[in-house]
Enzyme design. Structure first.
Site, PDB file in Angstrom:
ATOM      1  N   CYS A 122     -18.310 -22.223  13.209  1.00  0.00           N
ATOM      2  CA  CYS A 122     -19.227 -22.004  14.327  1.00  0.00           C
ATOM      3  C   CYS A 122     -20.334 -23.029  14.211  1.00  0.00           C
ATOM      4  O   CYS A 122     -20.491 -23.672  13.176  1.00  0.00           O
ATOM      5  CB  CYS A 122     -19.812 -20.594  14.248  1.00  0.00           C
ATOM      6  SG  CYS A 122     -20.629 -20.099  15.783  1.00  0.00           S
ATOM      7  N   CYS A 124     -23.697 -22.240  15.234  1.00  0.00           N
ATOM      8  CA  CYS A 124     -25.042 -21.667  15.391  1.00  0.00           C
ATOM      9  C   CYS A 124     -25.982 -21.868  14.202  1.00  0.00           C
ATOM     10  O   CYS A 124     -27.179 -21.983  14.376  1.00  0.00           O
ATOM     11  CB  CYS A 124     -24.983 -20.203  15.800  1.00  0.00           C
ATOM     12  SG  CYS A 124     -24.153 -19.144  14.635  1.00  0.00           S
ATOM     13  N   CYS A 132     -24.082 -21.107  19.648  1.00  0.00           N
ATOM     14  CA  CYS A 132     -22.817 -21.357  18.955  1.00  0.00           C
ATOM     15  C   CYS A 132     -22.074 -22.581  19.490  1.00  0.00           C
ATOM     16  O   CYS A 132     -21.024 -22.958  18.971  1.00  0.00           O
ATOM     17  CB  CYS A 132     -21.930 -20.123  19.038  1.00  0.00           C
ATOM     18  SG  CYS A 132     -22.711 -18.677  18.304  1.00  0.00           S
ATOM     19  N   LYS A 197     -15.188 -10.327  19.445  1.00  0.00           N
ATOM     20  CA  LYS A 197     -16.520 -10.373  18.846  1.00  0.00           C
ATOM     21  C   LYS A 197     -17.532 -10.001  19.921  1.00  0.00           C
ATOM     22  O   LYS A 197     -17.673 -10.693  20.931  1.00  0.00           O
ATOM     23  CB  LYS A 197     -16.797 -11.770  18.301  1.00  0.00           C
ATOM     24  CG  LYS A 197     -18.206 -11.927  17.756  1.00  0.00           C
ATOM     25  CD  LYS A 197     -18.388 -13.243  17.036  1.00  0.00           C
ATOM     26  CE  LYS A 197     -19.824 -13.396  16.576  1.00  0.00           C
ATOM     27  NZ  LYS A 197     -20.034 -14.661  15.861  1.00  0.00           N
ATOM     28  N   ARG A 207     -28.648 -13.022  11.069  1.00  0.00           N
ATOM     29  CA  ARG A 207     -29.381 -14.136  11.685  1.00  0.00           C
ATOM     30  C   ARG A 207     -30.670 -14.429  10.928  1.00  0.00           C
ATOM     31  O   ARG A 207     -31.120 -15.567  10.882  1.00  0.00           O
ATOM     32  CB  ARG A 207     -29.646 -13.843  13.161  1.00  0.00           C
ATOM     33  CG  ARG A 207     -28.339 -13.864  13.931  1.00  0.00           C
ATOM     34  CD  ARG A 207     -28.531 -13.649  15.407  1.00  0.00           C
ATOM     35  NE  ARG A 207     -27.239 -13.400  16.034  1.00  0.00           N
ATOM     36  CZ  ARG A 207     -27.091 -12.949  17.265  1.00  0.00           C
ATOM     37  NH1 ARG A 207     -28.156 -12.699  18.010  1.00  0.00           N
ATOM     38  NH2 ARG A 207     -25.886 -12.751  17.753  1.00  0.00           N
ATOM     39  N   ARG A 219     -26.681 -14.382  23.313  1.00  0.00           N
ATOM     40  CA  ARG A 219     -25.292 -14.825  23.233  1.00  0.00           C
ATOM     41  C   ARG A 219     -24.370 -14.075  24.209  1.00  0.00           C
ATOM     42  O   ARG A 219     -23.162 -14.096  24.075  1.00  0.00           O
ATOM     43  CB  ARG A 219     -24.766 -14.615  21.817  1.00  0.00           C
ATOM     44  CG  ARG A 219     -25.547 -15.317  20.735  1.00  0.00           C
ATOM     45  CD  ARG A 219     -24.645 -15.638  19.556  1.00  0.00           C
ATOM     46  NE  ARG A 219     -25.315 -15.793  18.288  1.00  0.00           N
ATOM     47  CZ  ARG A 219     -26.110 -16.789  17.940  1.00  0.00           C
ATOM     48  NH1 ARG A 219     -26.397 -17.734  18.807  1.00  0.00           N
ATOM     49  NH2 ARG A 219     -26.634 -16.844  16.733  1.00  0.00           N
ATOM     50  N   GLU A 235      -8.659 -10.766  24.953  1.00  0.00           N
ATOM     51  CA  GLU A 235      -9.125 -11.797  24.005  1.00  0.00           C
ATOM     52  C   GLU A 235      -8.149 -11.939  22.834  1.00  0.00           C
ATOM     53  O   GLU A 235      -7.835 -13.050  22.402  1.00  0.00           O
ATOM     54  CB  GLU A 235     -10.509 -11.418  23.448  1.00  0.00           C
ATOM     55  CG  GLU A 235     -11.669 -11.633  24.415  1.00  0.00           C
ATOM     56  CD  GLU A 235     -12.113 -13.097  24.460  1.00  0.00           C
ATOM     57  OE1 GLU A 235     -11.450 -13.945  23.858  1.00  0.00           O
ATOM     58  OE2 GLU A 235     -13.124 -13.378  25.121  1.00  0.00           O
ATOM     59  N   LYS A 250     -15.096  -7.246  15.632  1.00  0.00           N
ATOM     60  CA  LYS A 250     -16.421  -7.350  15.011  1.00  0.00           C
ATOM     61  C   LYS A 250     -17.496  -6.929  15.995  1.00  0.00           C
ATOM     62  O   LYS A 250     -17.448  -7.400  17.128  1.00  0.00           O
ATOM     63  CB  LYS A 250     -16.637  -8.807  14.589  1.00  0.00           C
ATOM     64  CG  LYS A 250     -17.999  -9.111  14.054  1.00  0.00           C
ATOM     65  CD  LYS A 250     -18.140 -10.568  13.762  1.00  0.00           C
ATOM     66  CE  LYS A 250     -19.563 -10.819  13.380  1.00  0.00           C
ATOM     67  NZ  LYS A 250     -19.958 -12.176  13.576  1.00  0.00           N
ATOM     68  N   SER A 276     -23.611  -7.299   8.984  1.00  0.00           N
ATOM     69  CA  SER A 276     -24.886  -7.201   8.265  1.00  0.00           C
ATOM     70  C   SER A 276     -25.725  -5.983   8.661  1.00  0.00           C
ATOM     71  O   SER A 276     -26.307  -5.325   7.804  1.00  0.00           O
ATOM     72  CB  SER A 276     -25.693  -8.477   8.500  1.00  0.00           C
ATOM     73  OG  SER A 276     -25.903  -8.694   9.887  1.00  0.00           O
ATOM     74  N   TYR A 315     -20.123  -6.818   2.950  1.00  0.00           N
ATOM     75  CA  TYR A 315     -21.105  -7.152   1.918  1.00  0.00           C
ATOM     76  C   TYR A 315     -21.059  -6.136   0.780  1.00  0.00           C
ATOM     77  O   TYR A 315     -21.662  -6.335  -0.266  1.00  0.00           O
ATOM     78  CB  TYR A 315     -22.507  -7.206   2.549  1.00  0.00           C
ATOM     79  CG  TYR A 315     -22.558  -8.206   3.683  1.00  0.00           C
ATOM     80  CD1 TYR A 315     -22.659  -9.567   3.428  1.00  0.00           C
ATOM     81  CD2 TYR A 315     -22.433  -7.792   5.020  1.00  0.00           C
ATOM     82  CE1 TYR A 315     -22.654 -10.498   4.454  1.00  0.00           C
ATOM     83  CE2 TYR A 315     -22.421  -8.706   6.050  1.00  0.00           C
ATOM     84  CZ  TYR A 315     -22.535 -10.061   5.770  1.00  0.00           C
ATOM     85  OH  TYR A 315     -22.512 -10.972   6.782  1.00  0.00           O
TER      86      TYR A 315
HETATM   87  C1  PBG Z   1     -21.654 -17.021  13.411  1.00  0.00           C
HETATM   88  C2  PBG Z   1     -21.515 -15.646  12.858  1.00  0.00           C
HETATM   89  C3  PBG Z   1     -22.366 -14.544  12.973  1.00  0.00           C
HETATM   90  C4  PBG Z   1     -21.834 -13.538  12.167  1.00  0.00           C
HETATM   91  C5  PBG Z   1     -20.670 -14.039  11.613  1.00  0.00           C
HETATM   92  N1  PBG Z   1     -20.482 -15.335  12.063  1.00  0.00           N
HETATM   93  C6  PBG Z   1     -23.642 -14.399  13.700  1.00  0.00           C
HETATM   94  C7  PBG Z   1     -23.698 -14.318  15.166  1.00  0.00           C
HETATM   95  O1  PBG Z   1     -22.690 -14.410  15.863  1.00  0.00           O
HETATM   96  O2  PBG Z   1     -24.820 -14.202  15.642  1.00  0.00           O
HETATM   97  C8  PBG Z   1     -22.440 -12.182  11.950  1.00  0.00           C
HETATM   98  C9  PBG Z   1     -22.038 -11.495  10.678  1.00  0.00           C
HETATM   99  C10 PBG Z   1     -22.897 -10.359  10.298  1.00  0.00           C
HETATM  100  O3  PBG Z   1     -23.776  -9.877  11.051  1.00  0.00           O
HETATM  101  O4  PBG Z   1     -22.729  -9.894   9.166  1.00  0.00           O
HETATM  102  N2  PBG Z   1     -21.486 -17.098  14.776  1.00  0.00           N
END
Ligand code: PBG
Length: 330
Positions: A122, A124, A132, A197, A207, A219, A235, A250, A276, A315
């Site tokens: 990605c 970003c 992104c 996603k 982030r 986004r 998708e 996700k 996260s 995690y």
């Molecule tokens: C990159 C990406 C993100 C996450 C994984 N790859 C952030 C986003 O899309 O803002 C998030 C993973 C997480 O929150 O643990 N695009």
């Protein structure tokens, strides 16, 4: 003789002991299902991430202890997220020959060759605007971004990545990456699409960890609307047609219905990202003594497995591997 007013079923017979419960358990969680995310930066000290207690930004030269620990715990795979020291409008750090992810991947492969190394593809974390893809006017340009994503994936493969995982949510990113890899003779590098996603508030701590908040807008013009599930099937279907070997849903917890639907419908492995914010919620409540962390985490990860995900990016991976080794019950 008293007349039976009930049938012979007594489900409690199979719940009497830990051994019986284990025999008839329908879903099994093992460290082998887990993928551990690692944040890597160029230099300096290992830094804790405030909203993700227990998770750090690791300098490349301190990867060894982490990687050896992951391997010893029986976790088969890691996914690498880079935190570059410089950003620009084109995210050039993402596809630099000696970029942070490229360095980390080759180090890890040098330390533990049989650990599966996955990379997030990605822009970003590498763009100064935090989106992104690259920007034209007020838009995130899809097709111009594809070239850069393909370049990024090829550079990860050159560094030794086993699998690349595009997460930019640009249309046809899997096709562009598959073509790029094949043209560079990386036919054997697998692609895991972050296919469904969602535009989610659960990415907040990530982030913060990766300094990747968009500097304007959000986004929602590329990540999915949380209200949609049929669109997720679309998708995923597109990604499989374009050559994705694994597809991902996700976040995980608020989208278990999507995981279950995808599992029923598609014959490729399903991955789920326990993101996260899901980690932060559990950590915050357990640090306050409001919930029992171990129980809750095992219960959550089991729910993700039960829904149909074979791979779980989490995690909690190292903690869970330790608890399972200590024979903890769900
Ligand atoms: C990159 C990406 C993100 C996450 C994984 N790859 C952030 C986003 O899309 O803002 C998030 C993973 C997480 O929150 O643990 N695009």
């Amino acid at each position: 003789m008293t007349e039976k007013w009930f049938n012979a079923n007594r489900p409690r017979r199979l719940r009497r002991s830990k051994a019986i419960r284990r025999l008839v358990r329908e879903t099994r969680l093992s460290p082998q299902n887990l993928v551990y995310p690692i944040f890597v930066k160029d230099s300096g000290a290992k830094e804790p991430i405030a909203s993700m207690p227990g998770i750090y930004r690791l300098p490349v030269d301190q990867l060894e202890a982490e990687v050896v620990e992951v391997k010893e715990l029986g976790i088969p795979a890691v996914i690498i997220f880079g935190i570059p020291s410089k950003k620009d409008p084109y995210g050039s750090g993402a596809y630099a020959d000696y970029g942070i992810v490229q360095k980390a991947v080759s180090q890890i492969k040098h330390i533990e060759d049989d650990l599966v190394v996955m990379t997030d593809v990605c822009l970003c974390q590498y763009t100064d605007h935090g989106h992104c893809g690259i920007i034209g006017g007020n838009e995130i340009l899809n097709d111009k971004t594809l070239e850069l994503l393909a370049k990024t994936a090829v550079s990860h493969a050159e560094a030794g990545a086993d699998l690349v995982a595009p997460s930019a949510m640009m249309d046809h990113q899997v096709a562009a990456i598959r073509r790029g890899l094949d043209d560079s003779n990386f036919q054997n590098v697998a692609v895991m699409g972050y296919s469904a996603k969602y535009a989610s508030g659960f990415y907040g701590p990530f982030r913060e960890a990766a300094y990747s908040n968009p500097s304007f807008g959000d986004r929602r013009s590329y990540q999915m609307d949380p209200a949609n599930s049929r669109e997720a099937m679309k998708e995923i279907e597109i990604d499989i047609q374009e050559g994705a070997d694994i597809v991902m849903v996700k976040p995980a917890l608020a989208y278990l219905d999507i995981i279950a639907r995808a599992y029923e419908r598609f014959d490729v492995p399903i991955a789920a990202y326990n993101v996260s914010g899901e980690y932060a919620l559990v950590k915050a409540a357990s640090m306050n003594g409001w919930i029992e962390e171990k129980r809750v985490v095992l219960e959550i990860l089991n729910s993700i497995r039960r829904s149909g995900a074979e791979l779980i990016l989490t995690y909690f991976a190292k903690d869970v591997a330790r608890w399972l080794r200590d024979d903890e019950e769900v």
